[in-house]
Enzyme design. Sequence first.
Site, PDB file in Angstrom:
ATOM      1  N   HIS A 131      33.305  -2.607-103.815  1.00 51.24           N
ATOM      2  CA  HIS A 131      33.778  -1.893-105.003  1.00 51.24           C
ATOM      3  C   HIS A 131      32.603  -1.319-105.793  1.00 51.24           C
ATOM      4  CE1 HIS A 131      36.828  -5.402-104.753  1.00 51.24           C
ATOM      5  NE2 HIS A 131      37.408  -4.342-104.211  1.00 51.24           N
ATOM      6  N   HIS A 165      31.101  -1.157-109.496  1.00 53.53           N
ATOM      7  CA  HIS A 165      31.199  -1.942-110.726  1.00 53.53           C
ATOM      8  C   HIS A 165      30.620  -1.176-111.915  1.00 53.53           C
ATOM      9  CE1 HIS A 165      32.466  -6.108-109.325  1.00 53.53           C
ATOM     10  NE2 HIS A 165      32.513  -5.354-108.242  1.00 53.53           N
ATOM     11  N   HIS A 212      34.915  -4.213-112.433  1.00 53.23           N
ATOM     12  CA  HIS A 212      35.124  -2.945-111.739  1.00 53.23           C
ATOM     13  C   HIS A 212      34.966  -1.770-112.711  1.00 53.23           C
ATOM     14  CE1 HIS A 212      37.550  -4.339-107.988  1.00 53.23           C
ATOM     15  NE2 HIS A 212      36.498  -5.101-108.231  1.00 53.23           N
ATOM     16  N   HIS A 262      43.896  -2.621-110.513  1.00 51.31           N
ATOM     17  CA  HIS A 262      43.391  -2.594-109.146  1.00 51.31           C
ATOM     18  C   HIS A 262      44.592  -2.567-108.202  1.00 51.31           C
ATOM     19  CE1 HIS A 262      40.690  -3.694-105.828  1.00 51.31           C
ATOM     20  NE2 HIS A 262      41.642  -4.536-105.439  1.00 51.31           N
ATOM     21  N   HIS A 296      41.319   1.796-109.161  1.00 52.16           N
ATOM     22  CA  HIS A 296      40.050   2.172-109.779  1.00 52.16           C
ATOM     23  C   HIS A 296      39.338   3.191-108.898  1.00 52.16           C
ATOM     24  CE1 HIS A 296      40.303  -2.277-111.201  1.00 52.16           C
ATOM     25  NE2 HIS A 296      41.052  -1.505-111.959  1.00 52.16           N
ATOM     26  N   ASP A 309      37.464   1.586-105.836  1.00 52.74           N
ATOM     27  CA  ASP A 309      38.116   0.566-105.008  1.00 52.74           C
ATOM     28  C   ASP A 309      38.153   1.071-103.572  1.00 52.74           C
ATOM     29  OD1 ASP A 309      38.491  -1.045-107.189  1.00 52.74           O
ATOM     30  OD2 ASP A 309      40.603  -0.531-107.477  1.00 52.74           O
ATOM     31  N   HIS A 365      31.529  -8.020-101.581  1.00 53.55           N
ATOM     32  CA  HIS A 365      32.070  -9.330-101.921  1.00 53.55           C
ATOM     33  C   HIS A 365      32.191 -10.245-100.705  1.00 53.55           C
ATOM     34  CE1 HIS A 365      33.227  -8.559-106.150  1.00 53.55           C
ATOM     35  NE2 HIS A 365      33.256  -7.299-105.734  1.00 53.55           N
ATOM     36  N   ARG A 406      30.023 -12.464-105.325  1.00 59.00           N
ATOM     37  CA  ARG A 406      29.295 -11.231-105.012  1.00 59.00           C
ATOM     38  C   ARG A 406      28.191 -11.527-104.002  1.00 59.00           C
ATOM     39  NH1 ARG A 406      29.547  -8.543-111.135  1.00 59.00           N
ATOM     40  NH2 ARG A 406      31.776  -9.008-111.364  1.00 59.00           N
TER      41      ARG A 406
END
Length: 245
Positions: free
Chosen positions: A117, A119, A134, A142, A145, A148, A184, A207
């Site tokens: 994603h 951020h 995000h 979500h 976004h 995404d 992630h 993360r």
Amino acid sequence: MFLLLFLIPGLILCECNVSTGEDVQPTAVSPLQDIQKKVNELWSSLLYPHLYEEVLASNGTAYAVCTVKPSTKLDAGMPQVTGQVLFRQTYPYGKLESIFYLDGFPTGANLSGRAIHIHQYGDLSDSCDSAGGHYNPFKVNHPSHPGDFGNFYSKEGKIIKYKANLVATLFGPYTIMGRSVVVHVQEDDLGKGNNKASLENGNAGKRLACCVIGTCNKNQWVKRFSEIMEKRKKRLTRRAQNSPA
């Protein structure tokens, strides 16, 4: 006051185009689209003059790179992911393209996907934890976004993927320039997890690695894109050869 009056119509147009998912590339430029173009130019020239100059010098195409490094807060034995996320977009109406070229994932069969994603912040002072949530300029759930990107599946420890027609943009007030990309640990549940975290981040977990998006020349894009297209060509050739006559 004049500046605000000038900006507002373009900002409304930008938001509508992104939130509806419609193709914003016009067959003819209307007065409102011309206003939007001028707003984008103003933002680019004031906030990102280096990018704006590069766009003008490269026939209207902008390039960006995010050099991925592992989080410094990983537990022992966690994957040490490195690589690049590259972006290309034609100004002003072109859709964003991206190349994900990452290494360091576990090898083997039946591996789970990894969520990736964009951020909010390009702040890695506390490793990936300080990148914020995000990037969500339109305050939606979500997985709607702009950054995404969904789930990615590694092969032989690598993720090599080209994506086109992305909603995020390098231009205008909603640019992703200076923000971060986060890889992630877990899969993205795509907002179907029936809890608050699912609608915020897809329950993607810790993360694993991250980077900050910055301008670059076209060299890395050309190199990686050529590699991906060559692999795709070979794969299609093998498929054609193995298919029944």
